[in-house]
Design a protein around this motif. Structure first.
Motif, PDB file in Angstrom:
ATOM      1  N   GLN A 179      21.693  75.897 -11.671  1.00  0.00           N
ATOM      2  CA  GLN A 179      22.234  75.001 -10.659  1.00  0.00           C
ATOM      3  C   GLN A 179      23.349  74.121 -11.211  1.00  0.00           C
ATOM      4  OE1 GLN A 179      18.485  73.239  -9.615  1.00  0.00           O
ATOM      5  NE2 GLN A 179      18.191  74.592  -7.858  1.00  0.00           N
ATOM      6  N   ALA A 180      23.275  73.818 -12.511  1.00  0.00           N
ATOM      7  CA  ALA A 180      24.301  72.981 -13.123  1.00  0.00           C
ATOM      8  C   ALA A 180      25.674  73.645 -13.108  1.00  0.00           C
ATOM      9  CB  ALA A 180      23.911  72.625 -14.553  1.00  0.00           C
ATOM     10  N   ILE A 181      25.699  74.980 -13.038  1.00  0.00           N
ATOM     11  CA  ILE A 181      26.993  75.679 -12.947  1.00  0.00           C
ATOM     12  C   ILE A 181      27.240  76.194 -11.534  1.00  0.00           C
ATOM     13  CG2 ILE A 181      26.982  76.294 -15.390  1.00  0.00           C
ATOM     14  CD1 ILE A 181      26.200  79.147 -14.572  1.00  0.00           C
ATOM     15  N   GLY A 182      26.457  75.686 -10.575  1.00  0.00           N
ATOM     16  CA  GLY A 182      26.724  75.968  -9.174  1.00  0.00           C
ATOM     17  C   GLY A 182      26.125  77.235  -8.622  1.00  0.00           C
ATOM     18  N   VAL A 183      25.154  77.839  -9.327  1.00  0.00           N
ATOM     19  CA  VAL A 183      24.553  79.089  -8.860  1.00  0.00           C
ATOM     20  C   VAL A 183      23.160  78.806  -8.291  1.00  0.00           C
ATOM     21  CG1 VAL A 183      23.843  81.421  -9.486  1.00  0.00           C
ATOM     22  CG2 VAL A 183      25.809  80.369 -10.627  1.00  0.00           C
ATOM     23  N   PRO A 184      22.909  79.145  -7.026  1.00  0.00           N
ATOM     24  CA  PRO A 184      21.590  78.912  -6.430  1.00  0.00           C
ATOM     25  C   PRO A 184      20.546  79.896  -6.967  1.00  0.00           C
ATOM     26  CG  PRO A 184      22.997  80.067  -4.882  1.00  0.00           C
ATOM     27  CD  PRO A 184      23.857  79.726  -6.066  1.00  0.00           C
ATOM     28  N   VAL A 185      19.280  79.493  -6.874  1.00  0.00           N
ATOM     29  CA  VAL A 185      18.203  80.262  -7.486  1.00  0.00           C
ATOM     30  C   VAL A 185      17.111  80.571  -6.472  1.00  0.00           C
ATOM     31  CG1 VAL A 185      16.485  80.331  -9.330  1.00  0.00           C
ATOM     32  CG2 VAL A 185      18.663  79.150  -9.698  1.00  0.00           C
ATOM     33  N   GLU A 205      16.158  76.880  -4.802  1.00  0.00           N
ATOM     34  CA  GLU A 205      16.677  76.920  -3.430  1.00  0.00           C
ATOM     35  C   GLU A 205      15.806  77.755  -2.505  1.00  0.00           C
ATOM     36  OE1 GLU A 205      19.608  74.904  -5.453  1.00  0.00           O
ATOM     37  OE2 GLU A 205      18.853  76.881  -6.062  1.00  0.00           O
ATOM     38  N   ALA A 206      15.107  78.745  -3.050  1.00  0.00           N
ATOM     39  CA  ALA A 206      14.297  79.620  -2.198  1.00  0.00           C
ATOM     40  C   ALA A 206      13.176  80.235  -3.023  1.00  0.00           C
ATOM     41  CB  ALA A 206      15.158  80.721  -1.584  1.00  0.00           C
ATOM     42  N   TRP A 207      12.143  80.670  -2.320  1.00  0.00           N
ATOM     43  CA  TRP A 207      11.004  81.366  -2.923  1.00  0.00           C
ATOM     44  C   TRP A 207      10.630  82.524  -2.016  1.00  0.00           C
ATOM     45  CZ3 TRP A 207       6.241  81.935  -0.400  1.00  0.00           C
ATOM     46  CH2 TRP A 207       5.251  82.584  -1.130  1.00  0.00           C
ATOM     47  N   ALA A 208      10.163  83.611  -2.610  1.00  0.00           N
ATOM     48  CA  ALA A 208       9.691  84.751  -1.824  1.00  0.00           C
ATOM     49  C   ALA A 208       8.429  85.313  -2.471  1.00  0.00           C
ATOM     50  CB  ALA A 208      10.761  85.837  -1.744  1.00  0.00           C
ATOM     51  N   LEU A 223      22.440  81.672  -0.078  1.00  0.00           N
ATOM     52  CA  LEU A 223      21.620  80.514  -0.424  1.00  0.00           C
ATOM     53  C   LEU A 223      22.512  79.285  -0.522  1.00  0.00           C
ATOM     54  CD1 LEU A 223      19.314  81.971  -3.241  1.00  0.00           C
ATOM     55  CD2 LEU A 223      18.799  81.723  -0.800  1.00  0.00           C
ATOM     56  N   PRO A 224      21.987  78.118  -0.184  1.00  0.00           N
ATOM     57  CA  PRO A 224      22.804  76.898  -0.276  1.00  0.00           C
ATOM     58  C   PRO A 224      23.209  76.614  -1.720  1.00  0.00           C
ATOM     59  CG  PRO A 224      20.489  76.349   0.068  1.00  0.00           C
ATOM     60  CD  PRO A 224      20.604  77.829   0.263  1.00  0.00           C
ATOM     61  N   ARG A 225      24.449  76.259  -1.906  1.00  0.00           N
ATOM     62  CA  ARG A 225      24.918  75.921  -3.248  1.00  0.00           C
ATOM     63  C   ARG A 225      24.276  74.616  -3.702  1.00  0.00           C
ATOM     64  NH1 ARG A 225      27.290  79.829  -6.391  1.00  0.00           N
ATOM     65  NH2 ARG A 225      28.194  81.351  -4.938  1.00  0.00           N
ATOM     66  N   PRO A 226      23.826  74.550  -4.947  1.00  0.00           N
ATOM     67  CA  PRO A 226      23.162  73.328  -5.437  1.00  0.00           C
ATOM     68  C   PRO A 226      24.138  72.179  -5.579  1.00  0.00           C
ATOM     69  CG  PRO A 226      23.474  74.902  -7.225  1.00  0.00           C
ATOM     70  CD  PRO A 226      23.867  75.616  -5.957  1.00  0.00           C
ATOM     71  N   GLN A 227      23.601  70.965  -5.455  1.00  0.00           N
ATOM     72  CA  GLN A 227      24.402  69.772  -5.654  1.00  0.00           C
ATOM     73  C   GLN A 227      24.631  69.584  -7.150  1.00  0.00           C
ATOM     74  OE1 GLN A 227      25.707  67.893  -3.170  1.00  0.00           O
ATOM     75  NE2 GLN A 227      24.838  69.374  -1.735  1.00  0.00           N
ATOM     76  N   ALA A 228      25.862  69.443  -7.550  1.00  0.00           N
ATOM     77  CA  ALA A 228      26.194  69.383  -8.976  1.00  0.00           C
ATOM     78  C   ALA A 228      25.587  68.170  -9.669  1.00  0.00           C
ATOM     79  CB  ALA A 228      27.709  69.377  -9.155  1.00  0.00           C
ATOM     80  N   ASP A 229      25.367  67.062  -8.921  1.00  0.00           N
ATOM     81  CA  ASP A 229      24.886  65.838  -9.556  1.00  0.00           C
ATOM     82  C   ASP A 229      23.378  65.678  -9.462  1.00  0.00           C
ATOM     83  OD1 ASP A 229      24.775  65.502  -6.855  1.00  0.00           O
ATOM     84  OD2 ASP A 229      25.587  63.468  -6.851  1.00  0.00           O
ATOM     85  N   HIS A 230      22.660  66.734  -8.995  1.00  0.00           N
ATOM     86  CA  HIS A 230      21.214  66.616  -8.840  1.00  0.00           C
ATOM     87  C   HIS A 230      20.528  66.771 -10.188  1.00  0.00           C
ATOM     88  CE1 HIS A 230      17.235  66.755  -7.188  1.00  0.00           C
ATOM     89  NE2 HIS A 230      17.025  67.986  -7.593  1.00  0.00           N
TER      90      HIS A 230
END
Length: 364
Positions: A179-185, A205-208, A223-230
């Motif tokens: 997420q720190a590099i902007g990739v959702p998981v 961001e998601a679970w299956a 998937l929603p892009r993560p917030q960089a400052d989270h």
């Protein structure tokens, strides 16, 4: 070992019958028949995704059940898994499974320390069938290598798999790094708990629950892009008490002290063979590892569920499961200054005493 080709299967053969035939081949350690069987299914018009998820994955689930019930050994479980992996590989190169990538790019990997790669491989193959470009990195992928790969490929998302709950702290680090590099998981696997309860806690961001559900979720949209400052660690304020850190740091001495105390309480242990002593130490290490993970998540149920499962496994192997409560009491004594650890250990001890298991390994 038989190398005979299985009889030609009817196009309308029930899936449970096909799974039973694959189980027969897998349990006989007959990789040739197993591979020919799945190829014949595809030749006869079976859908590749159905073969992967409703036949191969079903058989792999049975492999785990047979091991837990002590009807197959660890070696047999490994051999069966290897044959199922061969079957998946055979499906992946069959003409019926060839697709053109029309969607984005997904990286599929197991978290560092996770050796159970087949669930992730099944997901990777299903996503390919659904039109995704997939980078399958396999089992036990160190987080720095995962991040380096993402920098080089610009994946739209990462799918992380973990079956063992003790890998959740590592999974959390991997999720945060992605997420720190902007990739959702998107995460999946038994490690993330019933209904993915730990996926949300760790910020994914998601679970299956399985490969089909994961592919369906990804098909609904990006998937929603993560917030960089989270900052994920802010979601686990209980880690500030350092109990998790101290248990992890002192796990070796905890195992040693509890082992010695058990010998003092049960002199018969002194006559154990080297193998019995080694396995006892391994069991104690697993208990400490799961306690540490429960502390990381501040979740009593994770540890209690593990202890209940351990009691069932011991019973299936003819080991008195009532050896577990004294172990937990001794561990609690060693961690007397750790209130959260004491709470978790007490909850597990109560569960063992009030919910005995049957010979089949289920709660009475």
């Amino acid at each position: 070992m038989s190398t005979s080709i299985p009889p030609r299967l009817p196009r309308s053969g029930p899936l449970d019958q096909l799974a039973e035939q694959l189980w027969d081949a897998v349990s006989a350690v007959d990789e040739y028949t197993a591979t020919e069987l799945v190829l014949r299914m595809l030749d006869d018009g079976a859908d590749p995704e159905t073969v992967l998820l409703d036949v191969v994955a079903k058989v792999q689930g049975r492999v785990g059940e047979e091991w837990a019930a002590n009807r197959i050994s660890v070696a047999q479980e490994h051999a069966a898994t290897a044959i199922n992996e061969r079957a998946v590989a055979a499906v992946s190169v069959h003409p019926a499974a060839r697709t053109t990538a029309t969607r984005g790019r997904i990286t599929v990997a197991c978290v560092d320390g996770e050796w159970h790669g087949l669930p992730a491989r099944l997901l990777a193959e299903v996503l390919k069938l659904r039109g995704w470009r997939v980078d399958y990195l396999g089992a036990q992928v160190p987080t720095p290598h995962l991040i380096a790969h993402l920098h080089n490929t610009r994946a739209d998302a990462v799918a992380l798999s973990s079956s063992i709950a003790t890998r959740l702290p590592t999974a959390h680090a991997a999720i945060t790094a992605c997420q720190a590099i902007g990739v959702p998981v998107l995460v999946g696997g038994a490690a993330f708990g019933p209904q993915g309860r730990y996926a949300k806690l760790l910020g994914a961001e998601a679970w299956a629950p399985d490969a089909r559900a994961a592919a369906d979720h990804l098909a609904q949209g990006p998937l929603p892009r993560p917030q960089a400052d989270h900052q994920q660690l802010d979601d686990l304020p209980h880690l500030g008490d350092q109990e998790y850190t101290m248990v992890v740091r002192n796990s070796t001495s905890l195992v040693r002290h509890v082992f010695t105390a058990l010998e003092d309480a049960h002199p018969a242990m002194r006559s154990y063979s080297d193998l019995q002593r080694e396995r006892t130490a391994e069991d104690l290490k697993h208990i400490v590892d799961f306690l540490a993970t429960a502390l990381y998540l501040d979740d009593d149920e994770l540890f209690t569920s593990f202890i209940t499962w351990t009691a069932q496994i011991l019973q299936a192997r003819g080991v008195p499961e009532m050896s577990l409560p004294p172990t937990l009491v001794l561990l609690a004594r060693e961690l007397g200054d750790f209130p959260r650890a004491a709470r978790i250990l007490q909850a597990a001890t109560r569960t063992l005493i009030t919910e005995p298991t049957t010979a089949a390994g289920n709660a009475v």
